[in-house]
Design a protein around this motif. Structure first.
Motif, short mmCIF file in Angstrom:
data_model
loop_
_atom_site.label_atom_id
_atom_site.label_comp_id
_atom_site.label_asym_id
_atom_site.label_seq_id
_atom_site.Cartn_x
_atom_site.Cartn_y
_atom_site.Cartn_z
N GLU A 316 0.82 -1.21 0.00
CA GLU A 316 0.00 0.00 0.00
C GLU A 316 0.86 1.27 0.00
O GLU A 316 0.63 2.18 -0.78
N SER A 319 2.57 1.95 -3.31
CA SER A 319 1.73 2.49 -4.37
C SER A 319 1.61 4.01 -4.25
O SER A 319 1.23 4.68 -5.21
N ARG A 569 0.53 -0.52 -7.49
CA ARG A 569 -0.58 0.34 -7.92
C ARG A 569 -1.71 -0.49 -8.50
O ARG A 569 -2.88 -0.22 -8.25
N LYS A 570 -1.34 -1.51 -9.27
CA LYS A 570 -2.38 -2.36 -9.85
C LYS A 570 -3.18 -3.03 -8.73
O LYS A 570 -4.41 -3.06 -8.75
N LYS A 573 -5.43 -0.61 -6.96
CA LYS A 573 -6.55 -0.23 -7.79
C LYS A 573 -7.64 -1.30 -7.69
O LYS A 573 -8.83 -0.99 -7.56
N TYR A 576 -9.48 -0.99 -4.39
CA TYR A 576 -10.48 0.09 -4.37
C TYR A 576 -11.69 -0.24 -5.23
O TYR A 576 -12.82 0.03 -4.86
N GLU A 577 -11.42 -0.83 -6.39
CA GLU A 577 -12.54 -1.26 -7.24
C GLU A 577 -13.49 -2.15 -6.47
O GLU A 577 -14.71 -1.96 -6.49
#
Ligand code: ADP
Ligand code: MG
Length: 627
Positions: A316, A319, A569-570, A573, A576-577
């Motif tokens: 985390e 990112s 980052r992936k 992401k 969060y999605e």
């Protein structure tokens, strides 16, 4: 599929069949109730038991409680209304269990996949005994033993090749697919796979200390360090479930009471039904499962690329990294120095190197290793005593009864020796013997092949600032900084100055932007632990570095830093999605349920559907090869 999953599947199928068959049997009253109770209990007995246990233990509000209350409530309504419609309660249990089954299957499978990807644990080591190979537990092999590694086998323990030539596949460790050629005298690390020739290896470590054991430890412990998102979800679930239960209670009681007050019929059944639907919808399992799974997959994917991340919290932080600070020697440069020249020597050059190499014999600094290589002969340690290393400055030792000092100008100054400055751009090792200046050795380091590209990649992936710190002289630092085009550099720093510098940088930036420090742990382990995130070189790096760091690059390739950031980052992401998707759908369904538009059927479909999509999305975090 394991035994537990098979039994679950049988229960699901049996209960579903019974439910369908019962639709064609015209039973009424108590008989009907008892008949329908059979499939309900077959599929749901464990949920009911868990809910009961939860209530007894005072941990009331969990998913089992939600499901048990909703279905028991639905059955009670059906009895009260004399409708005999028990199908709904069975169906809710059924779908809930189908969801649980899918989840345990998918999670189990992806966990297995991830562990297989990193399947580097060797099962045995071949030890030669009386001319025969004996398969031995790697734990029982002593340091210094000779082991045989045949083509196709994993190297079980770190060591040095004593005989033979071969190419090694190190992809499980480093993600690097090019084979590495080794021959007699080369170091080899455990976990790589021997491809072509038979190798005789003299072990240099115990199994527990070998690379492969360390990696396995790191990855196994990774899941115990929780990220903020995971914390958020577990806190969320703790507040959310009781809140929803209260909401359901309010939904069942308030509207009918209000209706009575304003003189309408209370319509208890309708509002209780809505409240029960509300409970089914509120089950938070999609979030509770998919968030940790996303992180686990992200860490697995990264380790498959040779990047070890020690916990989801580090993924985390990574990112959010905006500033990357590098150590120079061993991080951006190879840390393998060649002797270029010897200046102002007042003795034979060979002799000067000999004194330097002996004085350096106990240091683990790359400079020491290079001087020993230049000396080329075995070090006779009996000639050296009273070794003192002044980190970031150099070493002092007594060699053949003479006090030898080698290091930078600062070291010379501290001894009151006047050093002759040098105009070359390399690193300078001044040598003083018995307080007298005896010349300096010019050594130079090679920049790592991917270093410039690594800086470029970082900038492309949105890093605002790259900074190089070094204890080396201004001149040597400037040359590297210009070649690599780092934004800023600071030279002639002592290890404690590096900490100060990083602390200053930490103060100046905003809380949201994170600072990463990349080093090899030689003179910079304190900085590694001080930075928001410490990235260590795993192959060259010291054990202290690997210990202090949060992320370890297995093959020391600086290009992997950008890769690690992209992987993180992936993963974030996806997290969060999943959070937005799951909470969004829940909110809509809760509203529909309260308005009486959604039935319990729709509720359970939404719940299982959201969970399946979220889990599939989470597994995407594993695929990071092309990033
Ligand atoms: P870096 O920050 O580039 O990794 P270090 O902090 O490890 O560099 O070392 C800084 C400087 O201190 C070196 O360039 C060298 O001049 C001197 N030095 C450190 N250790 C030694 C050693 N063992 N022998 C000689 N010089 C040393
Ligand atoms: Mg260093």
């Amino acid at each position: 599929m394991n035994r537990k999953q098979r039994i679950m599947l049988i229960r699901i199928v049996l209960s579903a069949l019974l439910m369908i068959i019962l639709n064609f049997i015209p039973a009424e009253g108590a008989l009907r109730f008892i008949l329908y109770l059979i499939p309900y209990l077959i599929v749901g007995y464990d949920i009911l038991l868990k809910a009961a246990r939860g209530i007894i233990n005072g941990q009331v509000f969990d998913e089992c409680f939600l499901m048990a209350t909703a279905t028991v409530g639905a059955i009670a309504l059906a009895i009260y209304e004399k409708s005999g419609d028990y199908t709904e309660a069975i169906a809710v249990m059924l779908f809930y269990q189908i969801g649980e089954f899918f989840q345990s299957y998918a999670v189990g499978k992806s966990r297995r996949n991830i562990t297989q990807l990193m399947d580097i644990r060797p099962d045995y080591a071949n030890v030669e005994k009386d001319g025969k190979l004996v398969k031995t537990d790697p734990d029982d092999v002593e340091t210094g033993s000779i082991i045989i590694v045949q083509p196709g086998e994993k190297v079980p323990i770190d060591g040095i090749v004593a005989e033979g030539e071969s190419s090694l596949n190190t992809s499980a460790l480093t993600g690097e697919s090019l084979p590495r050629e080794v021959r007699s005298g080369d170091e080899i690390i455990s976990g790589s796979i021997n491809m072509t020739g038979v190798l005789k290896v003299r072990t240099t470590k115990e199994f527990g200390e070998s690379t492969v054991s360390k990696i396995i430890d790191l990855v196994e412990n990774a899941s115990s360090r929780k990220s903020k998102s995971e914390d958020f979800i577990s806190k969320f679930a703790r507040i959310y479930t009781p809140a929803v239960c209260l909401g359901a209670l309010a939904l069942a009681l308030l509207p009918p009471v209000v209706r009575i007050i304003i003189g309408m019929a209370p319509a208890w059944e309708s509002w209780i039904y809505r409240a029960l639907t509300f409970l089914v919808i509120s089950c938070p399992c999609a979030l509770v499962i998919s968030i940790p799974l996303s992180f686990f997959a992200g860490i697995g994917g990264a380790s498959n690329q040779g990047v070890l991340v020690k916990g989801s919290n580090y993924l985390e932080t990574l990112s959010k990294t905006k500033i990357v600070v590098f150590d120079k020697t061993g991080t951006l440069t190879q840390g393998v120095f060649e002797v270029d020249a010897i200046h102002h020597s007042t003795m034979e050059n060979e002799k000067l190197i000999e004194y330097a190499a002996l004085a350096e014999s106990a240091s683990s600094h790359p400079i020491s290793k290079s001087l020993q290589k230049a000396y080329g002969k075995e070090i006779d340690r009996t000639r050296v005593s009273e070794i003192e290393e002044i980190s970031g400055n150099g070493v002092k030792a007594t060699v053949d009864g003479h006090l030898v000092a080698c290091g930078n100008e600062k070291l010379m100054a501290s001894l009151g020796v006047k050093a002759i400055p040098c105009h070359s751009a390399g690193t300078i090792i001044h040598v003083a013997i018995d307080g007298e200046y005896r010349g300096h050795i010019v050594i130079s380091d090679i920049i790592k092949p991917h270093a410039a590209e690594a800086i470029k990649e970082l900038r492309k992936s949105g890093i605002n600032k790259t900074i190089m710190l070094t204890g080396d002289r201004e001149k040597a630092a400037a040359k590297v900084a210009q070649t690599l085009k780092v934004d800023d550099y600071y030279a002639e720093l002592l290890p404690s100055d590096k900490v100060d510098k990083v602390e200053e940088l930490l103060r100046k930036k905003s809380e949201k932007e994170k600072l990463a420090f990349v080093g090899d742990g030689i003179n910079d382990a304190p900085v590694l632990s001080r930075a928001d995130i410490g990235i260590a070189m795993g192959a060259m790096g010291s054990d202290a570095a690997i210990e202090a760091a949060d992320v370890v690059l297995m093959d020391d390739d600086p290009l992997k830093i950008a890769k690690a950031i992209k992987i993180s980052r992936k993963c974030l992401k996806i997290v969060y999605e999943n959070i937005i998707f799951a909470i969004g759908i829940k909110a809509i369904c809760l509203l529909l349920g309260a308005l009486g538009i959604a039935s319990m059927w729709l509720a359970i479909f939404a719940d299982v559907g959201v969970m399946i999509i979220a889990v599939l999305n989470a597994i995407r975090a594993l695929f990071v090869k092309k990033l």
